[in-house]
Design a protein around this motif. Structure first.
Motif, short mmCIF file in Angstrom:
data_model
loop_
_atom_site.label_atom_id
_atom_site.label_comp_id
_atom_site.label_asym_id
_atom_site.label_seq_id
_atom_site.Cartn_x
_atom_site.Cartn_y
_atom_site.Cartn_z
N ARG A 147 -2.29 -10.93 -8.90
CA ARG A 147 -2.33 -10.15 -7.67
C ARG A 147 -3.62 -9.35 -7.56
NH1 ARG A 147 1.49 -6.90 -4.01
NH2 ARG A 147 -0.10 -5.43 -3.43
N ALA A 327 7.69 -7.33 14.34
CA ALA A 327 6.89 -6.16 14.74
C ALA A 327 6.27 -6.39 16.12
CB ALA A 327 5.80 -5.90 13.71
N TYR A 391 15.97 -7.64 -4.89
CA TYR A 391 15.49 -7.76 -6.28
C TYR A 391 16.66 -8.25 -7.13
CZ TYR A 391 10.96 -5.39 -5.70
OH TYR A 391 9.68 -5.08 -5.35
N GLY A 453 7.36 -1.63 1.38
CA GLY A 453 7.79 -1.52 -0.01
C GLY A 453 6.90 -0.53 -0.74
N THR A 454 6.97 -0.53 -2.05
CA THR A 454 6.11 0.33 -2.86
C THR A 454 6.16 -0.21 -4.29
OG1 THR A 454 5.87 2.59 -3.75
CG2 THR A 454 8.06 1.99 -3.08
C1 HEM Z 1 4.78 -6.28 9.84
C2 HEM Z 1 4.45 -7.12 8.92
C3 HEM Z 1 4.83 -7.02 7.45
C4 HEM Z 1 5.79 -6.28 6.84
C5 HEM Z 1 6.74 -5.27 7.49
C6 HEM Z 1 5.76 -6.59 5.43
C7 HEM Z 1 6.59 -6.03 4.48
C8 HEM Z 1 6.60 -6.41 3.15
C9 HEM Z 1 7.54 -5.92 2.17
C10 HEM Z 1 8.66 -4.92 2.45
C11 HEM Z 1 7.26 -6.52 1.00
C12 HEM Z 1 8.01 -6.32 -0.34
C13 HEM Z 1 7.32 -5.19 -1.07
C14 HEM Z 1 8.01 -4.76 -2.35
O1 HEM Z 1 8.79 -5.51 -2.93
O2 HEM Z 1 7.72 -3.62 -2.77
C15 HEM Z 1 6.12 -7.40 1.21
C16 HEM Z 1 5.54 -8.18 0.23
C17 HEM Z 1 4.46 -8.99 0.45
N1 HEM Z 1 3.74 -9.11 1.63
FE1 HEM Z 1 4.18 -8.24 3.39
N2 HEM Z 1 4.78 -7.52 5.22
C18 HEM Z 1 4.18 -7.82 6.42
C19 HEM Z 1 3.14 -8.70 6.64
C20 HEM Z 1 2.42 -9.32 5.65
C21 HEM Z 1 1.22 -10.09 5.86
C22 HEM Z 1 0.53 -10.28 7.20
C23 HEM Z 1 0.83 -10.58 4.63
C24 HEM Z 1 -0.35 -11.43 4.26
C25 HEM Z 1 -1.31 -11.77 5.03
C26 HEM Z 1 1.81 -10.13 3.66
C27 HEM Z 1 1.78 -10.43 2.32
C28 HEM Z 1 2.73 -10.02 1.41
C29 HEM Z 1 2.79 -10.52 0.05
C30 HEM Z 1 1.85 -11.55 -0.58
C31 HEM Z 1 3.87 -9.86 -0.56
C32 HEM Z 1 4.37 -10.05 -1.99
C33 HEM Z 1 3.54 -9.16 -2.90
C34 HEM Z 1 3.90 -9.30 -4.36
O3 HEM Z 1 4.97 -9.82 -4.69
O4 HEM Z 1 3.09 -8.85 -5.17
N3 HEM Z 1 2.75 -9.35 4.32
N4 HEM Z 1 5.74 -7.30 2.53
#
Ligand code: HEM
Length: 521
Positions: A147, A327, A391, A453-454
């Motif tokens: 990451r 969104a 999770y 998330g966080t």
């Molecule tokens: C409104 C749009 C979005 C929301 C509300 C959102 C929300 C989230 C949430 C809640 C998680 C889980 C975090 C956790 O477990 O702590 C997450 C993970 C992730 N998001 Fe988003 N996301 C959005 C858009 C995007 C976009 C546009 C991308 C990439 C271009 C993206 C890439 C990722 C990736 C790769 C993870 C996994 C990270 C990991 O496991 O290390 N997300 N997102």
């Protein structure tokens, strides 16, 4: 004496054998089936009681074995809400899956920050669709290292590179929306899903991806979402939802592989990065040539294959598509319903362009859109796209003094309750962009901001999301009058992986003069 005792034992043996024989001969199949059923049902209820311990939840599994499986096929926001209200920790059991839900902010945060005990849980079929080799399934240090290598694709400097391609797509779709609703308003849920997909694909693959491919992926992608149901058959059977989902994912990753090679050729020929694929290859080249001082970028020193890049890019699409579409729907609905908000956005959009509405977008300009950014942030709070993040407990996890989540159970931190906490957000059910002015109660209480998330898995795309939406709604409202047809279902929430208005959002776009007075500002 011996003879007597051996006779007695022979007698009792023969009586025992006789009893067993007659028992077996009398034991018909249906008796066997009933006994087995009783044992299974008892085991199901007893294991539920043991797992449940002190947390809130039904006293017994009302539907034996399956639990609330049928409800999970058609989830209702109100049912989720009732669950969160039932206690800080609550539970359900569906088939063999035991699920604990944490609705209190600090418990939710604790889960996000406990990578030693928990890891993200995906439905079983996700491994097959995203492929088991995918980086998202890495855990612990391997995940953190991978990451960190990707962080370079989402820095401020990198995000700036993607803006021109995003603006082109935004302009194209806004024109299309005007054309589409020339005669009458139209349902926008599918149109916004396609727009989000197009913006993502252009950001990821730049000009290496064609318009036809974008359209094809946008049309097919819903099959991936549809395949990710909570309970799935473990084998992918042809012509089922999971089969179609896997085919759609494979087709998309094949396109990304070709784009990855095109990016490698472009950068090798001395080209400048224009999209995420380019940026990745460029960082890889800098790391290889030892031109970078950035510790994280050094993690990209090895050669990433086209297949690997395509799988990672697919995870970006997978992570973003549903959440971004959600969104997008709420943002347009909420702003179109509030002329005073639209007016402030319009005034600000003209101001950040120094009165020249045709000035191209840049990341510096987006930074200056203070009010528009606040409106986007407030919408993400008001209608958070991701309300729960599943999770799984890798080992017994003592989440509170009185309760330990059993190993293998799903443990789900919620985001919605923290984002509607009346102690932090006055009138939490109201949409108030101004609550985010610098120094306000809302902006200081960062612990409640769980939209992305966080912890170690916090959303990689969060800055990207904020930039894209400020750019999108800014241009949309500056150049258009957008009318929302309000129906009794507009404010009702539908759950389709994320949250959407139940009427699928009916809008009409009309061109407007960007210099026209902004009513209601
Ligand atoms: C409104 C749009 C979005 C929301 C509300 C959102 C929300 C989230 C949430 C809640 C998680 C889980 C975090 C956790 O477990 O702590 C997450 C993970 C992730 N998001 Fe988003 N996301 C959005 C858009 C995007 C976009 C546009 C991308 C990439 C271009 C993206 C890439 C990722 C990736 C790769 C993870 C996994 C990270 C990991 O496991 O290390 N997300 N997102």
């Amino acid at each position: 004496m011996e003879a007597v005792s051996s006779r007695i034992s022979a007698l009792s043996n023969s009586t025992g054998e006789f009893q067993l024989e007659s028992f077996i001969s009398n034991f018909s199949w249906w008796k066997f089936a009933v006994t087995a059923l009783v044992l299974v049902l008892t085991y199901d209820q007893v294991s539920y009681q043991i797992n449940k311990g002190t947390v809130a939840g039904p006293k017994f599994k009302i539907w034996p074995i399956i639990g609330p499986f049928l409800e999970s096929l058609d989830p209702k926001f109100e049912e989720y809400y009732a669950k969160w209200e039932s206690g800080p920790l609550s539970c359900v059991s569906i088939f063999h899956k035991f699920v604990v839900i944490a609705s209190e902010r600090d418990l939710a945060r604790k889960i996000f920050h406990s990578p030693a005990f928990v890891k993200p849980c995906v439905v079983d079929v996700a491994r097959k669709i995203l492929r088991p080799t995918n980086w998202v399934f890495l855990d612990g240090k391997a995940h953190v290292d991978y990451r960190n290598g990707l962080n370079g694709l989402f820095t401020k400097k990198a995000l700036e590179i993607y803006v021109p391609a995003q603006e082109k797509i935004i302009d194209k779709y806004l024109d299309r929306f005007v054309e589409m609703t020339k005669e009458e308003p139209s349902v926008f849920f599918p149109a916004f899903r396609e727009l989000m997909c197009a913006i993502s694909l252009k950001t990821f693959c730049g000009d290496y991806i064609t318009d036809d491919q974008i359209k094809h992926i946008a049309d097919e992608y819903y099959r991936v979402t549809a395949a990710m149901e909570l309970v799935n058959f473990p084998i992918i059977i042809p012509y089922t939802k999971t089969w179609y989902g896997q085919r759609a994912a494979d087709m998309t990753m094949k396109i990304f592989e070709v784009c990855a090679q095109a990016a490698k050729d472009h950068i090798a020929a001395g080209g400048k990065p224009t999209c995420i694929a380019d940026a990745w290859v460029f960082l890889m080249q800098e790391a290889r040539d030892n031109k970078t001082e950035d510790v994280n970028s050094k993690l990209l020193v090895r050669e990433f294959s086209n297949k690997e890049i395509s799988e990672a890019i697919f995870t970006f699409l997978f992570a973003s598509q549903d959440a971004s579409s959600s969104a997008c729907c709420w943002l347009f609905q909420v702003i179109a319903d509030r002329p005073e908000v639209a007016a402030k956005i319009r005034a600000e959009q003209l101001a950040v362009r120094n009165g020249d509405p045709n000035m191209p977008l840049s990341s510096a300009m987006i930074d200056e859109m203070t009010y528009t950014n606040m409106a986007v942030k407030e919408c993400l709070r008001y209608r958070p796209p991701v309300i729960m993040v599943p999770y799984v407990a890798k080992k017994a996890y003592p989440i509170s003094e009185s309760y330990t989540v059993p190993k293998g159970a799903m443990i789900i931190p919620t985001t919605y309750p923290a984002l509607h906490d009346p102690e932090v957000y006055d009138d939490p059910e109201e949409f108030i962009p101004e609550r985010w002015v610098e120094g306000s109660k809302a902006s200081k209480n960062t612990k409640n901001w769980l939209v992305f998330g966080t912890g170690t898995h916090v959303c990689l795309g969060q800055n990207y999301v904020k930039m894209v939406f400020a750019a999108l709604v800014g241009k949309a409202f500056l150049f258009h009058d957008i009318e929302h047809t309000i129906t009794p279902l507009s404010e009702k929430i539908k759950v389709f992986a994320t949250l959407f208005p139940q009427d699928d959002l009916i809008l009409k776009f009309k061109k407007r003069d960007p210099f026209a007075p902004t009513v209601g500002a």
